[in-house]
Scaffold this active site. Structure first.
Site, PDB file in Angstrom:
ATOM      1  N   ASP A   1     -18.623 -29.698 -45.561  1.00 16.50           N
ATOM      2  CA  ASP A   1     -18.279 -30.999 -44.990  1.00 16.50           C
ATOM      3  C   ASP A   1     -17.508 -31.823 -46.017  1.00 16.50           C
ATOM      4  OD1 ASP A   1     -18.471 -33.246 -43.138  1.00 16.50           O
ATOM      5  OD2 ASP A   1     -19.959 -34.072 -44.521  1.00 16.50           O
TER       6      ASP A   1
ATOM      7  N   ASP B   1     -13.646 -32.399 -39.927  1.00 24.99           N
ATOM      8  CA  ASP B   1     -13.940 -32.378 -41.372  1.00 24.99           C
ATOM      9  C   ASP B   1     -15.124 -31.487 -41.733  1.00 24.99           C
ATOM     10  OD1 ASP B   1     -15.869 -33.940 -40.156  1.00 24.99           O
ATOM     11  OD2 ASP B   1     -15.971 -35.406 -41.781  1.00 24.99           O
ATOM     12  N   GLU B   2     -15.562 -30.641 -40.815  1.00 26.58           N
ATOM     13  CA  GLU B   2     -16.751 -29.831 -41.076  1.00 26.58           C
ATOM     14  C   GLU B   2     -16.594 -28.451 -40.442  1.00 26.58           C
ATOM     15  OE1 GLU B   2     -21.590 -30.305 -40.400  1.00 26.58           O
ATOM     16  OE2 GLU B   2     -20.259 -32.045 -40.250  1.00 26.58           O
TER      17      GLU B   2
END
Length: 419
Positions: free
Chosen positions: A15, A115-116
């Site tokens: 992340d 974003d992960e």
């Protein structure tokens, strides 16, 4: 629990730290870990929401993503404010994925959000060595290449890697959990909403049963949980023991349970006519998404949030109709009823609409007493085909051309924000 019979893989969840803020920091050669940074939706709107805040912004000034608004941010010389660059954020996200592709094949990557990502490093030991060290090397490359700091959790499955990330790695950068860590690290977790997969409503239901920690959940009878929650009860029980049989290359398919849209308005809407205008646009969007998936819904929900200037508050009400629908005007008619019954004439700042209790469109029978039903459906599908081919604003309702309409302005945004 006999963990020897459970899959034991090398799964990581990576992340990016305050992703939007980190991206803006990279552009301006700032350190997101040292500089108070906030990414705000629109500088021209004082009520615009904070999309991302760097760690110093959260710790020093109490600014929180999705909660704090522009007018809440204190005036301080150290604070740096930026508007979003959504197209740039998406390009950075794709750059991260390209780095992951260097270490594992495409089928071993599951992009969970912008974003992960989850990656399965099982079997890569001969190429890269210890999987935990490989994850740290990936984090290092992402930072050196893109200037994006990250945190990562590892575990024997997707669930455990995510829990390691959320509950430990975000404090120290990296954490690895094993099955033997469940009792010591997972069971003490309380409140239950701190655990991935448990929302506020489920937490309240579990609390009402006397279940307040993950350990309590793990030691509740599986039969009791299944009787109360059905299939989800089975999942809650096994997750409390750290068990997850899904794989990165074949994630468990989660059926769509609703179609909805929520919109924070760019200004206060002071009349019921203005609220109805944006409601109709949103009903059109929700109905189109359902039609594209050949789904209809039986329960329609309207949520209204009043302006902070009017002391906030609001309502959320649902109505279940006799025949499932995906027709814009049918959904809109129910929303108008709910608005009329509950609206107290205060300025509105947020509207949400959803349809649930979904059915396959093919299972819906047209009423013999409503002869124009088929015509309305065909008109809707024709409009959908035009929009799918030429863009969302190729065909508009006249209401979108009024001051209250937002469809035209939002069509120029990426992910609801400036590109």
């Amino acid at each position: 629990m006999d963990y020897s019979k459970m899959p034991n893989r090398s799964v990581a969840c990576i992340d990016m730290m305050s992703f939007y803020a980190s991206c803006m920091a990279a552009i301006h050669n700032l350190d997101v870990r040292a500089v108070p940074i906030a990414v705000v939706g629109n500088f021209k709107q004082p009520g615009s929401i904070v999309l991302a805040a760097s760690p110093p912004m959260k710790k020093r000034f109490g600014v929180r993503s999705a909660v704090t608004r522009l007018y809440d941010i204190p005036s301080h010389p150290d604070i740096r404010l930026f508007e979003p660059k959504m197209a740039y954020f998406l390009e950075m996200s794709m750059s991260i994925t390209r780095i992951l592709h260097k270490y594992v094949p495409a089928e071993a990557i599951h992009v969970y959000s912008v974003d992960e990502s989850f990656i399965d490093l099982t079997g890569t030991e001969k190429l890269w060595g210890d999987p935990a060290e490989t994850v740290r090397e990936i984090q290092k490359e992402i930072f050196e290449t893109l200037s994006l700091p990250s945190t990562a959790g590892m575990g024997p499955n997707m669930l455990m890697s995510k829990l390691a990330l959320d509950l430990e790695a975000k404090k120290q950068g990296f954490a690895k959990w094993r099955f033997e860590d469940v009792e010591k690290k997972l069971w003490p977790v309380s409140p239950l909403s701190e655990m991935w997969g448990i929302g506020g409503r489920t937490e309240k239901s579990l609390n009402a049963m006397g279940i307040y920690s993950v350990g309590d959940l793990a030691h509740t009878s599986l039969d009791i949980l299944e009787k109360k929650f059905g299939v989800m009860g089975n999942q809650l029980y096994h997750h409390a023991w750290g068990i997850d049989l899904s794989r990165v290359d074949t994630p468990v398919p989660v059926g769509q349970v609703s179609y909805g849209k929520s919109q924070i308005l760019m200004r206060d809407y002071n009349s019921i006519a203005e609220v109805k205008a944006v409601m109709l646009e949103m009903c059109e969007d929700v109905a189109k998404r359902a039609r594209d998936a050949s789904k209809t819904g039986r329960t329609i929900t309207l949520g209204i949030q009043y302006s902070k200037n009017a002391l906030g508050g609001g309502f959320q009400r649902s109505r279940t109709i006799n025949e499932a629908t995906n027709e814009t005007m049918a959904i809109y008619a129910v929303c108008k009823e709910l608005l009329s019954e509950n609206y107290d004439a205060r300025p509105v700042r947020q509207v949400s609409i959803s349809i649930t209790k979904l059915e396959n469109e093919q299972s819906v029978q047209l009423s013999l007493f409503e002869k124009d039903n088929w015509r309305e459906r065909e008109i809707g599908k024709v409009m959908d085909r035009i929009r799918n081919k030429y863009g969302s604003t190729a065909v508009l309702r006249a209401i979108s051309l009024t001051d209250a309409g937002t469809a035209i302005k939002r069509s120029a945004l990426v992910g609801g924000h400036k590109g």
